[in-house]
Design an enzyme around this catalytic site. Structure first.
Site, mmCIF file in Angstrom:
data_model
loop_
_atom_site.group_PDB
_atom_site.id
_atom_site.type_symbol
_atom_site.label_atom_id
_atom_site.label_comp_id
_atom_site.label_asym_id
_atom_site.label_seq_id
_atom_site.Cartn_x
_atom_site.Cartn_y
_atom_site.Cartn_z
ATOM 1 N N ARG A 48 0.807 -1.224 0.000
ATOM 2 C CA ARG A 48 0.000 0.000 0.000
ATOM 3 C C ARG A 48 0.840 1.274 0.000
ATOM 4 O O ARG A 48 0.322 2.362 -0.179
ATOM 5 C CB ARG A 48 -0.961 -0.013 1.203
ATOM 6 C CG ARG A 48 -2.166 -0.924 0.969
ATOM 7 C CD ARG A 48 -3.012 -1.059 2.211
ATOM 8 N NE ARG A 48 -2.420 -2.010 3.171
ATOM 9 C CZ ARG A 48 -2.867 -2.180 4.406
ATOM 10 N NH1 ARG A 48 -3.886 -1.468 4.849
ATOM 11 N NH2 ARG A 48 -2.293 -3.058 5.210
ATOM 12 N N GLY A 74 -6.145 -5.998 13.942
ATOM 13 C CA GLY A 74 -6.722 -7.222 14.498
ATOM 14 C C GLY A 74 -7.454 -6.889 15.801
ATOM 15 O O GLY A 74 -7.042 -6.022 16.542
HETATM 16 C C1 UD1 Z 1 -0.684 -7.123 11.856
HETATM 17 C C2 UD1 Z 1 -1.495 -8.060 12.757
HETATM 18 C C3 UD1 Z 1 -2.717 -7.309 13.289
HETATM 19 C C4 UD1 Z 1 -2.257 -6.072 14.023
HETATM 20 C C5 UD1 Z 1 -1.343 -5.198 13.164
HETATM 21 C C6 UD1 Z 1 -0.700 -4.100 14.001
HETATM 22 C C7 UD1 Z 1 -1.158 -10.327 11.887
HETATM 23 C C8 UD1 Z 1 -1.773 -11.445 11.141
HETATM 24 N N1 UD1 Z 1 -1.902 -9.217 12.009
HETATM 25 O O1 UD1 Z 1 -1.512 -6.783 10.764
HETATM 26 O O2 UD1 Z 1 -3.465 -8.139 14.145
HETATM 27 O O3 UD1 Z 1 -3.388 -5.312 14.444
HETATM 28 O O4 UD1 Z 1 -0.266 -5.975 12.609
HETATM 29 O O5 UD1 Z 1 0.028 -3.204 13.237
HETATM 30 O O6 UD1 Z 1 -0.072 -10.461 12.394
HETATM 31 N N2 UD1 Z 1 5.682 -9.268 7.664
HETATM 32 C C9 UD1 Z 1 6.705 -10.165 7.457
HETATM 33 N N3 UD1 Z 1 6.464 -11.294 6.758
HETATM 34 C C10 UD1 Z 1 5.248 -11.591 6.269
HETATM 35 C C11 UD1 Z 1 4.182 -10.688 6.493
HETATM 36 C C12 UD1 Z 1 4.443 -9.523 7.200
HETATM 37 O O7 UD1 Z 1 7.841 -9.949 7.897
HETATM 38 O O8 UD1 Z 1 5.109 -12.654 5.661
HETATM 39 C C13 UD1 Z 1 5.969 -8.035 8.419
HETATM 40 C C14 UD1 Z 1 5.670 -6.787 7.641
HETATM 41 O O9 UD1 Z 1 6.822 -6.350 6.934
HETATM 42 C C15 UD1 Z 1 5.281 -5.798 8.741
HETATM 43 C C16 UD1 Z 1 4.723 -6.688 9.830
HETATM 44 O O10 UD1 Z 1 5.147 -7.990 9.531
HETATM 45 O O11 UD1 Z 1 6.391 -5.092 9.256
HETATM 46 C C17 UD1 Z 1 3.206 -6.638 9.897
HETATM 47 O O12 UD1 Z 1 2.682 -7.057 8.667
HETATM 48 P P1 UD1 Z 1 1.438 -6.327 8.020
HETATM 49 O O13 UD1 Z 1 1.144 -6.975 6.731
HETATM 50 O O14 UD1 Z 1 1.648 -4.858 8.033
HETATM 51 O O15 UD1 Z 1 0.312 -6.768 9.067
HETATM 52 P P2 UD1 Z 1 -1.014 -6.001 9.400
HETATM 53 O O16 UD1 Z 1 -2.027 -6.300 8.349
HETATM 54 O O17 UD1 Z 1 -0.745 -4.586 9.696
#
Ligand code: UD1
Ligand code: CA
Length: 469
Positions: free
Chosen positions: A17, A147
């Site tokens: 995004r 979440g």
């Molecule tokens: C996540 C949480 C959500 C919470 C929110 C807070 C999960 C499933 N959801 O959602 O409950 O309210 O954060 O900000 O955890 N990332 C990885 N590898 C991946 C996917 C993501 O390293 O495979 C990292 C991203 O780079 C990021 C972080 O994890 O820094 C969070 O991922 P993002 O996709 O932003 O999760 P949210 O949808 O915000």
């Protein structure tokens, strides 16, 4: 006794995004990248023995940034490829954590406003409670995409449901998951072998370990923070702008409480690493990024851009200028429209005037460089006067070498001179206006390289007569 603590920072996601070629966590917020702000808060905890960063999208760029910025810190980068969700991301650290018998603090690389103080309270509360798992939460009027924390009737936590998977009733819950967790690794590690990707996004959700922990009968807690803004996650440019403004506003509030005036705070951005002394005045349009120190009674702005690593003593005035990586002594003034960069060292009572650039140079006390000059790779003694439009020609484009100019105490350089480096102008010497100096000038002498002035009397009259013939 210090209890063993390791941190995992999730930073593998692309940040779709953001619509950017740059990985999300490398976007800047007031002079630091998002991930730097997270890591710096983690290292404010006094007992972190390792910080594991999960990288994926443009991993090399993220790792290069970490190496450059944290070469002396215990940071390990682990690649997550492909990115199968936050649960899979933490699982990637599994091998590194084999046998580790302490607390693992998990954070997201995109929540840059989390303070060291809040983290420290969070970790302490978790460790004192004897819980296997503690989740950080906040209460939001408009919980958006976060979440939701679903609690049992007695108030205990039951599970976390992602907004995309939530039913209407769950969506209405205002308590949200901040994405920050403390895990007792030995107790929670087995969960990562059991969670599945059976959800709306087809991802392994880290949030599923909460449900797992509750089902195993392990003590599972929630820590609700007071300053909601701290858990603000950056997913879009709008979020980035919002977070920048928030961080700056908090800093400005604090500085105002300490006796600094901001003429128009809403038109000013200040990094939390900028210290400003009492009775200083910051005018509208100032952007102060990175780590800086300004003494008392300073005047900054309007429209001054400070890029970091600036130290200024008391009574310094910087007007409509750009300054980075420089020192400015007391009572000195810079600008309007000046630039100091790359180790400019300005002593006290100095005047750096309009349209003057100073780079990698030392300027000693009571020296004036008042107008339209370039001072690069130079040493200027005390009580020197540099006339308007003087250039230190420091760069030889053939050899690509930058040469030094030395201008000793009491020297006067006339207007519009070029000092071709390497060259020395000794103490109290004078250089006549319009000279191009290529050889050293001995002390107390005058150097002049311009043509003698020619005068043709009545030239205008003669010319007009000729035209009218
Ligand atoms: C996540 C949480 C959500 C919470 C929110 C807070 C999960 C499933 N959801 O959602 O409950 O309210 O954060 O900000 O955890 N990332 C990885 N590898 C991946 C996917 C993501 O390293 O495979 C990292 C991203 O780079 C990021 C972080 O994890 O820094 C969070 O991922 P993002 O996709 O932003 O999760 P949210 O949808 O915000
Ligand atoms: Ca996020």
């Amino acid at each position: 006794m210090k209890r063993s603590l390791k941190a995992i920072i999730l930073a593998a996601g692309k940040g779709t995004r953001m619509k950017s070629l740059l990985p999300k966590v490398l976007h800047g917020i007031l002079g630091k990248t998002l991930i730097e702000r997270v890591i710096d808060s983690v290292f404010k905890l006094d007992n972190v023995d390792e910080c594991i960063v999960i990288t994926g999208y443009q991993a090399q760029e993220v790792e290069n940034h970490l190496k450059e910025r944290y070469f002396d810190k215990p940071i390990t980068a682990i690649l997550q490829e492909p990115q199968l969700g936050t649960g899979d991301a933490v699982f990637k650290a599994h091998n590194n954590l084999k046998g580790f018998d302490g607390t693992v603090l998990v954070l997201c690389g995109d929540t840059p406003l989390l303070s060291g103080k809040t983290l420290s309270e969070f970790v302490k509360t978790h460790q004192d409670s004897g819980s296997a798992l503690t989740v950080m939460s906040a209460i939001f009027e408009d919980p958006g995409d976060y979440g939701r924390i679903i609690r049992e009737k007695d108030g205990g936590v039951m599970k976390i449901v992602e907004a995309k998977d939530a039913n209407e009733q769950q969506k209405a819950v205002k308590e949200i998951n901040a994405g920050v967790y403390c895990l007792q690794w030995q107790q929670i590690a087995p969960a990562f072998f059991e969670i599945t990707a059976d959800n709306a996004q087809g991802e392994y959700y880290l949030t599923d370990i909460v449900d797992w922990s509750v089902r195993k009968g392990l003590k599972t807690s929630v820590f609700t923070i007071e300053n909601n803004y701290e858990i603000y996650g950056i997913n879009s440019r709008q979020h980035l702008a919002e977070a920048t403004k928030t961080l700056s506003n908090i800093t400005i509030e604090t500085l105002m409480d300490q006796g600094v005036s901001f003429i128009s705070p809403e038109n000013t951005l200040v990094s939390p690493e900028t210290l400003i002394g009492q009775d200083s005045v910051v005018y509208p349009g100032c952007i102060l990024e990175g780590e800086n120190y300004f003494g008392k009674n300073c005047i900054l702005g309007p429209n001054t851009f400070v890029e970091g690593d600036v130290k200024a003593d008391d009574n310094v005035k910087i007007i409509q200028s750009k300054v980075s990586d420089s020192y400015i002594g007391s009572n000195s003034t810079v600008g309007p429209f000046a630039q100091l960069r790359n180790h400019a060292e300005i002593a006290r009572d100095v005047r750096i005037g309009n349209f003057v650039e100073v780079k990698n140079s030392q300027v000693n006390s009571s020296t004036n460089v008042s107008h339209l000059s370039y001072i690069g790779d130079a040493y200027l003694g005390a009580n020197v006067n540099i006339g308007a439009g003087t250039i230190t020609a420091n760069y030889d484009p053939l050899t690509r070498i930058k040469n030094k100019t030395r201008i000793e105490n009491g020297v006067k350089i006339g207007s519009n001179c070029v000092l071709v480096a390497p060259v020395t102008i000794e103490q109290n010497a004078n250089v006549g206006a319009g000279s191009v100096i290529t050889k050293d000038v001995p002390h107390s002498s005058l150097a002049l390289t311009r043509e003698k002035q020619k005068v043709i009397e009545n030239w205008v009259e003669k010319k007009l007569n000729k035209l009218n013939q």
